[in-house]
Design a protein around this motif. Structure first.
Motif, PDB file in Angstrom:
ATOM      1  N   GLY A   1      -6.911  10.586  52.002  1.00  0.00           N
ATOM      2  CA  GLY A   1      -6.897  11.032  50.613  1.00  0.00           C
ATOM      3  C   GLY A   1      -5.503  10.992  50.009  1.00  0.00           C
ATOM      4  N   ALA A   2      -5.474  11.124  48.691  1.00  0.00           N
ATOM      5  CA  ALA A   2      -4.198  11.100  47.977  1.00  0.00           C
ATOM      6  C   ALA A   2      -3.429  12.399  48.198  1.00  0.00           C
TER       7      ALA A   2
ATOM      8  N   TRP B   1      -4.330  13.935  40.951  1.00  0.00           N
ATOM      9  CA  TRP B   1      -4.855  12.830  40.168  1.00  0.00           C
ATOM     10  C   TRP B   1      -6.082  13.253  39.379  1.00  0.00           C
TER      11      TRP B   1
ATOM     12  N   ASN C   1      -2.258   9.081  38.054  1.00  0.00           N
ATOM     13  CA  ASN C   1      -1.381   9.834  38.948  1.00  0.00           C
ATOM     14  C   ASN C   1      -0.640  10.868  38.112  1.00  0.00           C
TER      15      ASN C   1
ATOM     16  N   MET D   1      -9.849   8.546  47.762  1.00  0.00           N
ATOM     17  CA  MET D   1      -8.781   9.369  47.200  1.00  0.00           C
ATOM     18  C   MET D   1      -9.029  10.858  47.359  1.00  0.00           C
TER      19      MET D   1
ATOM     20  N   TYR E   1      -3.275   2.335  46.029  1.00  0.00           N
ATOM     21  CA  TYR E   1      -3.003   3.356  45.022  1.00  0.00           C
ATOM     22  C   TYR E   1      -2.618   4.686  45.669  1.00  0.00           C
ATOM     23  N   LEU E   2      -3.078   4.912  46.894  1.00  0.00           N
ATOM     24  CA  LEU E   2      -2.784   6.164  47.581  1.00  0.00           C
ATOM     25  C   LEU E   2      -1.300   6.345  47.875  1.00  0.00           C
TER      26      LEU E   2
END
Length: 472
Positions: free
Chosen positions: A332-333, A337, A200, A325, A307-308
């Protein structure tokens, strides 16, 4: 029956040139009348105007290719959709050809291939989804050869070494995952990595931590991240296996020659409890301790989704998790990243390689009655433009050097792949000795520490080596 899909751009085959280069202009099996396609197998629209069963010479397709090509693939929705379109386009460019494509689950490929190749009931097939993994080496004793090796030794797969389209692929991809005993039997179409970690970048910038390039930098980063109210790293602890998958970068950083490590363990020149092995086990223990307690309630897929949220710095996971992601509509993030090799060594230069496996591999039946058609099919598939579209459709890390992925993951790993810093991982080489104990495979030791099976690295390494020795 295939559904009709939007067509892909596929180059028209210059078949006469392909046949001359790929087949030398002859195919002994074509003279066997029992192998010739039956008239009922001819594609619609090829009947001659006078109602006879086959077109006369003046009506023959310009490409010169005729017959039915039997193709086997495994169930993978993006790949199935791509291949349906590819097959439609191939048939359109070659009116005398019909593609009969079968789809099976990946786990059923060994049985399906064994049965259909033995019965001479397939022409082009997905031979594995792991490359030519776990070959029996000369130093191994009392172990069984993997099924793909048995098929080759039984003479059921065609040697593709002299086919021009082989050169479209990376030499390493062909040598590591598609060759046996000096000959090429499979075209590896993609790579999968499991030795890296998601980073990240926004979170690290906020807390003032650089992207770690060494083990020491990673260890030092965690307290800073946690003091700022964030989590250092998570993995799918509830599923178990994501923990040791996440630590493959440690194994690779300390043992860059993964095949050499397996040979050393078999021959006794390397041991899980020698000086280097103990260093590995100590770092496995530290890695397990770095994982946030929340990992215990997360499966592999759930950890990627978690994790997103953006409050975790590192995700030591397989590259396949990049799919969730990548930016897409509503998913999606929402942070910047990247994906980097796990920094398991104190020397940054040793942390530049991704370890993993090869994915789908094309092979051809040795006794196919339509060798010229099979070669033309693989040549068309291997065309660089077509392959690039394939890699992006299925999100494989490419095995052709000219291919590029239009994704964050693709851009992250492109320099690594272009530098040739991808290699087959340990578990693709390791074959456990018959009679070895349950802890013989020390590559999984991070999970043992995470589960609380061991607390002392020395005790764990000693037990692992003892279990290995019991089978040697």
């Amino acid at each position: 029956m295939r559904s009709t899909k939007k067509k892909l751009i596929l180059p028209v085959l210059v078949v006469s040139a392909l046949l001359a280069a790929a087949c030398g202009g002859d195919d002994d099996s074509s003279s066997d009348a029992t192998n010739a396609p039956d008239a009922t197998d001819a594609p619609d629209g090829t009947d001659a105007p006078d109602g006879t069963d086959a077109p006369d010479a003046t009506d023959a397709p310009a490409s010169g290719l005729e017959g039915t090509l039997r193709v086997l693939i495994h169930q993978n929705p993006p790949m199935v959709a791509f291949m349906e379109n590819f097959n439609d386009e191939f048939e359109a460019n070659n009116p005398g050809v019909s593609i009969d494509m079968s789809i099976v689950e990946a786990n059923d490929l060994p049985t399906a291939n064994q049965t259909r190749l033995t019965a001479n009931d397939i022409d082009v097939t997905t031979i594995t989804v792991t490359g030519f993994a776990n070959p029996v080496q000369p130093y191994m004793t009392d172990v069984d050869a993997p099924y793909w090796q048995q098929l080759i030794e039984a003479g059921l797969l065609m040697d593709l070494s002299d086919q021009p389209f082989v050169s479209n692929y990376d030499e390493a991809a062909i040598a590591e995952g598609g060759s046996f005993d000096g000959s090429v039997y499979s075209l590896n179409l993609g790579r999968t990595t499991y030795s890296g970690m998601f980073v990240n970048l926004d979170l690290l910038a906020e807390v003032g931590v650089d992207v770690p390039t060494t083990w020491g930098e990673l260890v030092a980063a965690c307290p800073v991240i946690e003091d700022a109210g964030y989590k250092c790293m998570i993995a799918g602890g509830a599923d178990g296996w994501p923990v040791f998958v996440g630590s493959y970068g440690l194994l690779g950083a300390l043992y860059p020659d993964q095949q050499g490590l397996v040979e050393g363990l078999w021959t006794g020149t390397a041991k899980w409890n020698d000086e280097q092995g103990l260093q590995l086990f100590e770092r496995y223990k530290m890695f397990a301790d770095m994982l946030d307690a929340e990992s215990a309630g997360l499966g592999g897929d759930a950890a990627a989704q978690r994790y997103l949220a953006g409050d975790v710095a590192f995700g030591p996971m397989g590259g396949w998790n990049a799919g969730v992601m990548e930016p897409a509509e509503g998913t999606g993030a929402e942070f910047e990243w990247s994906y980097i090799p796990f920094p398991g060594s104190d020397n940054a230069a040793d942390n530049q390689t991704l370890f993993g496996k090869y994915d789908q591999g094309w092979a051809v039946a040795a006794n196919t009655p339509v060798k010229d058609l099979a070669m033309a099919y693989l040549a068309a598939f291997s065309d660089t433009d077509n392959y690039n579209a394939f890699a992006n459709a299925v999100n494989f890390l490419p095995t052709q050097p000219t291919a590029t992925l239009d994704s964050i993951m693709g851009r992250s790993v492109a320099p690594i792949l272009q530098a040739g810093n991808f290699t087959v991982g340990y578990e693709q080489w390791f074959v456990g000795p018959t009679g070895a104990g349950q802890n013989a495979n020390g590559s999984q030791a991070a999970l043992w520490f995470y589960n609380g099976d061991f607390d002392d690295p020395v005790a764990a390494a000693d037990k692992s080596q003892a279990d290995l020795d019991s089978g040697l």
